[in-house]
Design an enzyme around this catalytic site. Structure first.
Site, PDB file in Angstrom:
ATOM      1  N   ASP A   1      32.639   1.269-118.149  1.00 15.60           N
ATOM      2  CA  ASP A   1      31.824   0.470-117.226  1.00 15.60           C
ATOM      3  C   ASP A   1      31.684   0.956-115.984  1.00 15.60           C
ATOM      4  OD1 ASP A   1      30.534  -2.334-117.210  1.00 15.60           O
ATOM      5  OD2 ASP A   1      31.800  -2.405-115.630  1.00 15.60           O
TER       6      ASP A   1
ATOM      7  N   GLU B   1      28.691   4.636-118.364  1.00 12.07           N
ATOM      8  CA  GLU B   1      27.562   3.723-117.829  1.00 12.07           C
ATOM      9  C   GLU B   1      27.373   4.087-116.255  1.00 12.07           C
ATOM     10  OE1 GLU B   1      26.151  -0.553-116.392  1.00 12.07           O
ATOM     11  OE2 GLU B   1      28.130   0.097-116.124  1.00 12.07           O
TER      12      GLU B   1
HETATM   13  C1  NOJ Z   1      28.112  -3.270-116.133  1.00 14.91           C
HETATM   14  C2  NOJ Z   1      28.348  -4.203-117.260  1.00 14.91           C
HETATM   15  O1  NOJ Z   1      27.333  -3.804-118.365  1.00 14.91           O
HETATM   16  C3  NOJ Z   1      27.716  -5.440-116.925  1.00 14.91           C
HETATM   17  O2  NOJ Z   1      27.650  -6.600-117.822  1.00 14.91           O
HETATM   18  C4  NOJ Z   1      28.751  -6.008-115.785  1.00 14.91           C
HETATM   19  O3  NOJ Z   1      28.227  -7.170-115.007  1.00 14.91           O
HETATM   20  C5  NOJ Z   1      28.895  -4.878-114.551  1.00 14.91           C
HETATM   21  N1  NOJ Z   1      28.878  -3.428-115.189  1.00 14.91           N
HETATM   22  C6  NOJ Z   1      30.184  -5.077-113.955  1.00 14.91           C
HETATM   23  O4  NOJ Z   1      31.264  -4.938-114.635  1.00 14.91           O
END
Ligand code: NOJ
Length: 619
Positions: free
Chosen positions: A224, A336
């Site tokens: 993440d 991500e």
């Molecule tokens: C990306 C995640 O996919 C999202 O759902 C989240 O709110 C943010 N990162 C913060 O962790």
């Protein structure tokens, strides 16, 4: 109908892969645990629910599942606010349930990737609670990003950064003496304090957490906010606002920064929709000259700092500890990271870092064949620079579901959620386009991600009442953004059962529209032409023809709004893909058999608008 011109000027932009690791070609299915299947009737999906529906994933034909966070968490951001990375939240079950799920998935040949949330913990995390209790300057505070405020009384935030979820990225705390004191940084919700990744204890702890899950048998991690862990030294002011969905969860922003919301990458000279008719019919993007050392398209002190790569090199060494000596890399990480340009994103996928990064440039592309040609070409070229597979994704838990995006008056726009009073997506048109997009995506070489429910063709829920919303950005923006709940509605399994079979009691944490009965899995299974059967056929054929490991050659001969390419293996055997993103039907080429179509094809031949076909040369 326009006439097909014989293909000329084939242009190979990507060679077939010689490598066989599973993650290079895998189709990975994202399970959002609270919305997939509920076993205990409380209305929230859980791990035993996932285990009970694994055969759906086997039947679908995916290779792996990625589980969004299931860790102990107060759930203020859907579990992306973790209190204990080594425990399962009681909402979802227990560690035994997780072990059972991993074993059951493996027994079915499915790999399991878990979500790791390293940028921030929950504010309920023991470390943060200890930091609150400790004084300024203490070792406990040093694990997070505490700073003194600006102004005479320290009453102003330490800098001007905004949170990705809206409003300031800083929150001031009360010190033990009851007086307002230091501030802490949270790039997301105030319940998600950012860790200090310059601190060795933070690094050691997260590596230990990796080992904890690797020992339990997971096959990898979705990381993440992978581009966010390190902030620029000195935390300088920055004038931009980063939006997760309407703009980007990262690198884009600033008043003068171009938005990627329209699907264009910086420096992208792809034609806009209105220019399409003026272009020659056989325009194929030239292979771009990409430089892995090119600077970020939109430098931003919060994201994509050089030092993040040291972290992933260290993590990679941890993953590699779990591969039997002499065996190919079997554990994988996917970043991500909302980073541009594509070559900059490729840095996360260097041979000693992660194996994959989500291709958000593809996700944000609007309904425009020229823009797709551009992003596909650049993505493959950028990944080839580092020997990594390209990835493809259209939907996830953070964006409006892709059939609904493509059904909007501006097809492919990315509002952060849709209210009932907003312009509504055309559901039928959106589904038609969504299926067409899925079908050309699943032909592309590399690895593809599916978001739970997209195999059913689920649209966004656009008329949720405000009192059921949970996504933090709805609250942080004072309702200016509807937020991400509309793509998180519990799945529909059986049309005739309460809660559409999501939960034994019929209770669902978000309401399901009654009209969604038609999307239920049992209404589609075995039904020719259903979205579910289209996905199943696509995954079967993708495997049969080795499309994930194939080379890609653009073909010409069709109007600019038709994507025309073939994916070929080392022997040259090819599947030809035609995706008609234009408004007019086009002729299918002679001598080809239709393997699969995203919509019905007229008896008289031809490829209607908003339809994709996979073809094989019949002779
Ligand atoms: C990306 C995640 O996919 C999202 O759902 C989240 O709110 C943010 N990162 C913060 O962790």
């Amino acid at each position: 109908m326009t006439t097909a011109i014989p293909a000329v000027a084939p242009d190979v932009i990507h060679a077939p892969s010689q490598q066989t690791q599973w993650w290079r070609t895998a189709v990975i299915y994202q399970v959002y645990p609270r919305s997939f299947a509920d076993s205990d009737g409380d209305g929230y999906g859980d791990i035993p629910g996932i285990t009970s529906r694994l055969d759906h994933l086997v039947d679908l034909g995916v290779d792996a599942l990625w589980l969004s966070p299931f860790y102990r968490s107060p759930q203020r951001d859907g579990g992306y606010d973790v209190t204990d990375y080594r425990a399962i939240d009681p909402l979802f079950g227990s560690l035994d349930d997780a072990d059972t799920l991993i074993t059951a998935a493996h027994a079915r040949g499915l790999r399991v990737i878990v979500d790791l949330v390293p940028n921030h913990t929950s504010s309920d995390h023991a470390w943060f609670q200890a930091a609150l209790a400790a004084p300024a300057g203490s070792p406990e505070r040093d694990l997070y990003m505490f700073r003194d405020g600006r102004g005479d009384d320290g009453g102003q935030p330490p800098n001007n950064w905004d949170s990705v979820l809206g409003s300031s990225a800083w929150t001031r705390i009360m010190e033990a003496d009851g007086k307002p004191g230091q501030w802490y940084l949270h790039l997301f919700d105030e319940s998600q304090p950012d860790l200090n990744w310059k601190h060795p204890q933070v690094r050691a702890e997260m590596e230990d957490i990796l080992r904890f899950w690797l020992r339990r048998g997971v096959d990898g991690f979705r990381v993440d906010v992978a581009h966010g862990l390190i902030k620029q030294d000195g935390l300088p002011d920055w004038g931009g606002r980063v939006e997760m969905v309407g703009g980007a969860d990262g690198n884009v922003g600033g008043d003068d920064a171009p938005s990627v919301a329209d699907g264009r990458q910086d420096g992208d000279d792809a034609p806009s929709g209105s220019e399409i008719g003026n272009l020659p019919s056989d325009t194929i993007p030239a292979l771009p000259v990409l430089d892995i050392d090119a600077p970020a398209a939109h430098p931003n002190p919060m994201f994509d700092q050089e030092e993040v790569h040291d972290i992933y090199r260290a993590w990679r060494r941890v993953l590699d500890e779990f591969d039997p000596p002499g065996e190919q890399v079997t554990r994988a990480m996917v970043a991500e990271a909302w980073v541009e340009p594509e070559s900059r994103l490729a840095r996360y996928q260097r041979a000693d870092e992660m194996q994959q990064a989500f291709n958000f440039g593809f996700l944000v592309t609007t309904w425009d064949a020229a823009a797709y040609r551009q992003v596909i070409t650049e993505s493959l070229a950028a990944c080839d620079l580092v020997g990594a597979p390209a990835t493809w994704v259209l939907s996830n838990h953070d964006v409006v579901r892709h059939p609904s995006r493509f059904g909007l008056p501006t097809p492919g726009a990315r509002p952060n959620g849709i209210y009932a009073h907003d312009p509504q997506p055309d559901e039928a048109l959106g589904l038609r386009r969504g299926r067409a997009a899925t079908l050309f995506m699943l032909a592309l070489p590399g690895s593809a991600y599916l978001y739970n429910g997209e195999e059913l063709g689920l649209p966004e829920h656009t008329f949720l009442p405000d009192d059921v919303r949970q996504a933090p950005e709805f609250f942080r923006t004072g309702g200016a953004e509807a937020g991400r709940d509309g793509c998180r509605v519990p799945l529909v399994w059986e049309a005739e059962r309460p809660g559409f079979g999501f939960s034994p009691t019929g209770v669902t944490w978000l309401p399901q529209p009654a009209a969604w009965a038609c999307y239920a899995a049992d209404r589609q299974r075995g039904v020719e032409g259903s979205t579910l059967e289209m996905y199943k056929s696509a995954l079967r054929l993708r495997r049969q023809y080795g499309l994930g490991g194939g080379g890609l050659r653009w073909l010409s001969g069709y109007p600019i709004q038709v994507l025309h390419f073939e994916v070929f293996d080392a022997s040259g055997t090819a599947v030809t893909v035609l995706a008609n993103l234009g408004g007019e039907s086009v002729a299918l080429p002679d001598g080809y058999d239709v393997l699969l179509a995203s919509g019905s094809l007229p008896d008289g031949g031809g490829l209607p608008a908003d339809t994709t076909v996979w073809l094989r040369c019949g002779h």
